[in-house]
Design a protein around this motif. Structure first.
Motif, PDB file in Angstrom:
ATOM      1  N   LEU A  83       0.818  -0.933   0.376  1.00 22.92           N
ATOM      2  CA  LEU A  83       0.074   0.080   0.352  1.00 22.92           C
ATOM      3  C   LEU A  83       1.182   1.189   0.429  1.00 22.92           C
ATOM      4  O   LEU A  83       0.913   1.949   1.318  1.00 22.92           O
ATOM      5  CB  LEU A  83       0.024   0.249   1.251  1.00 22.92           C
ATOM      6  CG  LEU A  83      -2.211   1.151   1.403  1.00 22.92           C
ATOM      7  CD1 LEU A  83      -2.949   1.050   0.218  1.00 22.92           C
ATOM      8  CD2 LEU A  83      -2.551   0.961   2.323  1.00 22.92           C
ATOM      9  N   VAL A  84       1.280   1.745  -1.742  1.00 21.30           N
ATOM     10  CA  VAL A  84       2.397   2.545  -1.061  1.00 21.30           C
ATOM     11  C   VAL A  84       1.611   3.810  -2.503  1.00 21.30           C
ATOM     12  O   VAL A  84       1.887   2.746  -3.806  1.00 21.30           O
ATOM     13  CB  VAL A  84       3.710   1.916  -1.474  1.00 21.30           C
ATOM     14  CG1 VAL A  84       4.585   2.052  -0.233  1.00 21.30           C
ATOM     15  CG2 VAL A  84       3.964   1.327  -2.556  1.00 21.30           C
ATOM     16  N   SER A  85       1.809   4.491  -2.408  1.00 24.91           N
ATOM     17  CA  SER A  85       1.415   5.855  -3.396  1.00 24.91           C
ATOM     18  C   SER A  85       0.402   5.537  -3.887  1.00 24.91           C
ATOM     19  O   SER A  85      -0.241   5.016  -3.425  1.00 24.91           O
ATOM     20  CB  SER A  85       3.085   5.121  -4.832  1.00 24.91           C
ATOM     21  OG  SER A  85       2.615   6.473  -6.342  1.00 24.91           O
ATOM     22  N   SER A  86       0.191   6.179  -5.349  1.00 29.04           N
ATOM     23  CA  SER A  86      -1.529   6.008  -6.019  1.00 29.04           C
ATOM     24  C   SER A  86      -1.503   6.778  -6.853  1.00 29.04           C
ATOM     25  O   SER A  86      -0.830   6.648  -7.416  1.00 29.04           O
ATOM     26  CB  SER A  86      -2.094   7.389  -4.442  1.00 29.04           C
ATOM     27  OG  SER A  86      -1.638   9.047  -5.633  1.00 29.04           O
ATOM     28  N   ASP A  87      -3.288   6.320  -7.539  1.00 31.83           N
ATOM     29  CA  ASP A  87      -2.720   6.637  -8.985  1.00 31.83           C
ATOM     30  C   ASP A  87      -2.509   7.925  -9.735  1.00 31.83           C
ATOM     31  O   ASP A  87      -2.407   7.918 -10.087  1.00 31.83           O
ATOM     32  CB  ASP A  87      -4.384   6.530  -9.402  1.00 31.83           C
ATOM     33  CG  ASP A  87      -4.546   4.539  -9.474  1.00 31.83           C
ATOM     34  OD1 ASP A  87      -3.672   3.612 -10.059  1.00 31.83           O
ATOM     35  OD2 ASP A  87      -5.498   3.831  -8.939  1.00 31.83           O
ATOM     36  N   ILE A  88      -2.747   8.440  -8.307  1.00 38.44           N
ATOM     37  CA  ILE A  88      -2.979  10.388  -9.172  1.00 38.44           C
ATOM     38  C   ILE A  88      -1.162  10.579  -8.780  1.00 38.44           C
ATOM     39  O   ILE A  88      -0.930  11.172  -9.912  1.00 38.44           O
ATOM     40  CB  ILE A  88      -3.471  11.222  -7.626  1.00 38.44           C
ATOM     41  CG1 ILE A  88      -5.325  11.050  -7.962  1.00 38.44           C
ATOM     42  CG2 ILE A  88      -2.620  12.315  -8.081  1.00 38.44           C
ATOM     43  CD1 ILE A  88      -6.067  11.676  -6.331  1.00 38.44           C
ATOM     44  N   LEU A 140      -1.828  -3.904   1.963  1.00 39.12           N
ATOM     45  CA  LEU A 140      -1.601  -3.900   1.181  1.00 39.12           C
ATOM     46  C   LEU A 140      -2.433  -3.564  -0.308  1.00 39.12           C
ATOM     47  O   LEU A 140      -3.252  -3.657   0.159  1.00 39.12           O
ATOM     48  CB  LEU A 140      -1.804  -5.487   0.477  1.00 39.12           C
ATOM     49  CG  LEU A 140      -0.498  -6.834   1.137  1.00 39.12           C
ATOM     50  CD1 LEU A 140      -1.348  -8.051   0.413  1.00 39.12           C
ATOM     51  CD2 LEU A 140       1.128  -6.307   0.762  1.00 39.12           C
ATOM     52  N   ALA A 141      -2.633  -3.305  -1.513  1.00 40.46           N
ATOM     53  CA  ALA A 141      -2.888  -2.773  -1.672  1.00 40.46           C
ATOM     54  C   ALA A 141      -3.656  -3.214  -2.667  1.00 40.46           C
ATOM     55  O   ALA A 141      -4.881  -3.859  -3.638  1.00 40.46           O
ATOM     56  CB  ALA A 141      -2.196  -1.619  -2.804  1.00 40.46           C
ATOM     57  N   ALA A 142      -2.838  -5.085  -3.356  1.00 37.88           N
ATOM     58  CA  ALA A 142      -3.207  -5.399  -4.652  1.00 37.88           C
ATOM     59  C   ALA A 142      -2.967  -6.343  -3.321  1.00 37.88           C
ATOM     60  O   ALA A 142      -0.980  -6.918  -2.797  1.00 37.88           O
ATOM     61  CB  ALA A 142      -2.806  -5.833  -6.154  1.00 37.88           C
ATOM     62  N   MET A 276       6.333  -1.161  -5.848  1.00 34.19           N
ATOM     63  CA  MET A 276       5.704  -0.103  -6.816  1.00 34.19           C
ATOM     64  C   MET A 276       4.627   0.378  -7.033  1.00 34.19           C
ATOM     65  O   MET A 276       4.066  -0.065  -5.689  1.00 34.19           O
ATOM     66  CB  MET A 276       5.982  -0.832  -8.480  1.00 34.19           C
ATOM     67  CG  MET A 276       7.669  -1.272  -8.742  1.00 34.19           C
ATOM     68  SD  MET A 276       7.608  -1.974 -10.251  1.00 34.19           S
ATOM     69  CE  MET A 276       9.186  -2.123 -10.721  1.00 34.19           C
ATOM     70  N   GLY A 277       4.682   1.884  -6.947  1.00 32.91           N
ATOM     71  CA  GLY A 277       3.030   2.233  -7.177  1.00 32.91           C
ATOM     72  C   GLY A 277       2.232   1.434  -8.213  1.00 32.91           C
ATOM     73  O   GLY A 277       3.743   0.704  -8.874  1.00 32.91           O
TER      74      GLY A 277
END
Length: 705
Positions: A83-88, A140-142, A276-277
């Motif tokens: 869970l790092v960075s973002s789509d923006i 985790l983002a994914a 990674m983002g």
């Protein structure tokens, strides 16, 4: 987005523009909005308008299956992202132009359906189904990615990859599957998924909740749901038959495990991509998927040629074996079996021809039958029992049990070490004393039915020493020979019980071999440390001893049958059922054999099947022959289909490359009318000509193989 990211994407992806289907120069790539345009297409898969013959959709049913698309669905939980960075902050360069789905629409669909409940598995307890909502996702983002691959050629499909937020939930996998399928307008579709037996339920009702662009006209398609071969044994028995590639028509020798091979290629970069983002990770994975696909394209010629040569040889071998099997069977039986299996292939609701319909004959079954025979004899007054409590059948069955106790005592004595403790010696001596008393009682009763045995017991042995209890000869009918006054009924009773004993021994051997295979697998996967490995090894050793005892029991039963068959003038059919046991060659578990042979290529040890002559077969043997005939037929048909599929795929590869070479030629002509700088036009024309030349060279090379 930084200029470095854009330049990185251009440098990495442009050298692979040879493989991609429709890109041209870098700036036009970003102006186009067509989904999946940068993906490397599989030339061997069916693409209407590119590599299929005219009027292919009107082909007869016996040819239509050649134009089927095979897809494999799977998830990889090593491709997680923290869970790092973002789509923006870190948007991706590719907006659904390659293998990943368009992220915005995908996340919107998931958000709208996040509260949908997922039905539990009615098959085995599949973690992918029952634990889809419990996958650890903290931090985790994914938790991984899901994908849809070409199941025969191991390539990623366009817009078929997406992130998983929890486990392998249906809402994720449904979206990815239908996203990939909107690029493929085929009539016959074979879908491989390790939980296909559960996922296929209510699939079309779930499809109605997807965007309308994803809807499939499934009523006018022939769709087969199958389970990959390696994953199939984890399912319950009905699923192992209904969803088997080996038993399904028109699938050739496809195994459905293509996604697993793709994961082996991509897993080495997981430690990098998880940091990674979102945009960087998607672009990196897209690049690697494209590189993998292109390498597969360049290998298709050699791959199909090698597979075809092997398939032709295997086809001949298995068709010959099938004909040899049929030559031993009755024509009427074959006709009935063929009607049954063809009906099942058309309608899976019909009785399954691969399932056992007759319970195997066991010692308990035979003893019950003999007890009923004696009851009928008592009622009619024809019973010849000479003992009130021990009729002839019980006399023989008790002796067989005593033999088992003797063998067990022999193994216990052999297991005693040089420095056995008093407790161990006492325990074995107690077993020997108890067995000795039982044998004494039995021998007294035996004299009522076989009085001549007293003369055999009185004959001195080669040594004057009294035999140990485990070595006492019980002098059963098979041991006294034909030149005695033994009753024919006793011979017949022992024949029946020995026949059942051999059946039981083979069943025990098979079960123990499967258990041993499971123990080895469990030990390798879960046991760590010397102490735990020692305990596991001890358990396996105990299983080996039991296998040896069961094998010895079978050998004794077969030796008795050999003698009794001569006395009772039995036919040779039993020898086809109970063959000599070679412990080094035949005592192999299914897992051991699968390492070299699979269901489609196997030549199983006889202990895993029941051959015989149909004219003399019992009901149980007749049932086993039916199943073996169905499997032999399936193996021969799958190899024949594989030859036809490979020939069609070779044709499609050449047709696709020729079409693609022409497409690149047309791109060069189209640039002449555009208002472009002369240097840019010259570069684009050279690029298009290079791509066309590359396809023509590949086509010529493949045709020359």
């Amino acid at each position: 987005m930084s200029a470095t990211r854009i330049l990185q994407h251009q440098v990495i992806q442009e050298p692979m523009s040879g493989p991609i289907d429709k890109p041209a120069e870098f700036n036009l790539r970003f102006r186009s909005k067509e989904p999946g345009q940068c993906a490397v297409l599989c030339p061997a898969c069916p693409h209407p308008g590119k590599n299929l013959p005219e009027n292919w959709e009107n082909a007869s049913p016996d040819k239509r299956w050649l134009y089927a698309l095979f897809v494999g669905i799977d998830a990889n939980f090593r491709l997680k992202r923290k869970l790092v960075s973002s789509d923006i902050v870190d948007p991706g360069v590719s907006k659904g132009w390659s293998y990943f789905v368009e992220e915005k629409a995908y996340k919107s669909y998931l958000e709208d359906n996040k509260d949908r409940n997922q039905e539990r598995s009615t098959c085995a307890s599949h973690s992918a189904v029952n634990m889809a909502d419990t996958k650890k996702s903290r931090g985790l983002a994914a938790t991984g990615v899901g994908t849809v691959d070409c199941a025969r050629h191991n390539m990623k499909l366009r817009n078929s990859v997406g992130d998983l937020q929890k486990g392998e939930k249906y809402i994720n996998m449904d979206y990815l599957f239908f996203s990939a399928m909107k690029h493929h307008d085929v009539i016959v579709l074979n879908i491989s998924y390790d939980i296909a037996c559960q996922w296929s339920k209510h699939l079309w009702s779930r499809m109605s909740k997807l965007p309308s662009a994803f809807h499939m006209d499934h009523d006018n398609k022939h769709i087969n749901f199958l389970i990959p071969k390696f994953h199939l044994p984890a399912h319950i028995e009905p699923c192992q038959i209904d969803f088997s590639f080996n038993f399904s028509r028109h699938v050739g020798r496809t195994d459905g495990e293509a996604p697993e091979r793709g994961w082996a290629n991509i897993n080495p970069i997981t430690s990098s991509t998880k940091e990674m983002g979102p945009g960087s990770r998607h672009d990196t994975l897209d690049d690697h998927f494209g590189d993998w696909n292109w390498k597969r394209v360049t290998q298709l010629g050699q791959l199909t040629a090698r597979k075809l040569a092997n398939a032709v040889e295997q086809k001949a071998d298995h068709q010959r074996e099938f004909l040899e099997l049929e030559s031993c069977l009755q024509t009427q039986d074959i006709s009935e079996w063929r009607i049954d299996i063809e009906a099942w292939e058309l309608d899976r609701m019909q009785p399954n021809p691969f399932q056992v319909r007759v319970a195997p004959e066991t010692q308990a079954t035979v003893r019950l039958e003999l007890a009923r025979i004696e009851a009928a004899e008592l009622e009619s007054g024809t019973n010849i029992s000479l003992h009130a409590d021990v009729p002839p059948s019980v006399l023989i069955s008790s002796a067989i049990d005593l033999e088992d106790h003797q063998r067990r005592l022999s193994h216990e004595l052999a297991a005693l070490g040089t420095h056995a403790t008093d407790h161990q010696l006492a325990k074995v001596q107690q077993h020997a004393n108890a067995l000795c008393r039982k044998i004494d009682v039995w021998q007294d009763i035996q004299l009522l039915y076989m009085p001549f045995v007293s003369r055999l017991r009185a004959n001195p042995s080669p040594t004057d020493a009294t035999p140990d209890v485990e070595a006492i000869n019980l002098w059963l009918p098979s041991g006294v020979g034909p030149d005695t006054q033994c009753s024919t009924q006793l011979y017949r009773f022992e024949w029946m019980l020995r026949y059942a004993q051999a059946n039981d021994a083979l069943k025990d051997i098979r079960n123990l071999l499967r258990l041993r295979s499971h123990l080895y697998k469990f030990k390798d996967s879960n046991i760590i440390g010397q102490a735990a490995n020692t305990r596991a090894r001890s358990t396996i050793n105990k299983t080996d001893v039991k296998v040896s005892m069961a094998a010895e029991r079978y050998e004794v039963a077969r030796a008795a049958l050999t003698t009794l068959a001569q006395i009772l003038d039995e036919g040779p059919a039993w020898k086809d059922i109970f063959k000599p046991l070679n412990r080094n060659r035949d005592l192999k578990s299914l897992k051991d054999m699968w390492e070299k042979e699979t269901e489609g290529t196997r030549h199983l040890s006889w202990i895993w099947k029941t051959p015989g002559v149909a004219e003399d077969a019992s009901v149980g043997l007749h049932d086993a022959l039916r199943i073996e005939w169905c499997k032999a037929r399936a193996r021969a048909m799958r190899w024949e289909e594989e030859v036809d599929l490979l020939k069609e795929e070779q044709r499609r590869v050449i047709a696709f490359l020729d079409w693609q070479a022409g497409w690149w030629g047309r791109q060069r002509q189209g640039r002449d009318s555009e208002d472009l700088d002369d240097c840019l036009r010259e570069g684009l024309n050279a690029y298009a000509e290079r791509q066309a030349s590359l396809r023509r060279a590949l086509s010529a090379h493949f045709q020359a193989l």
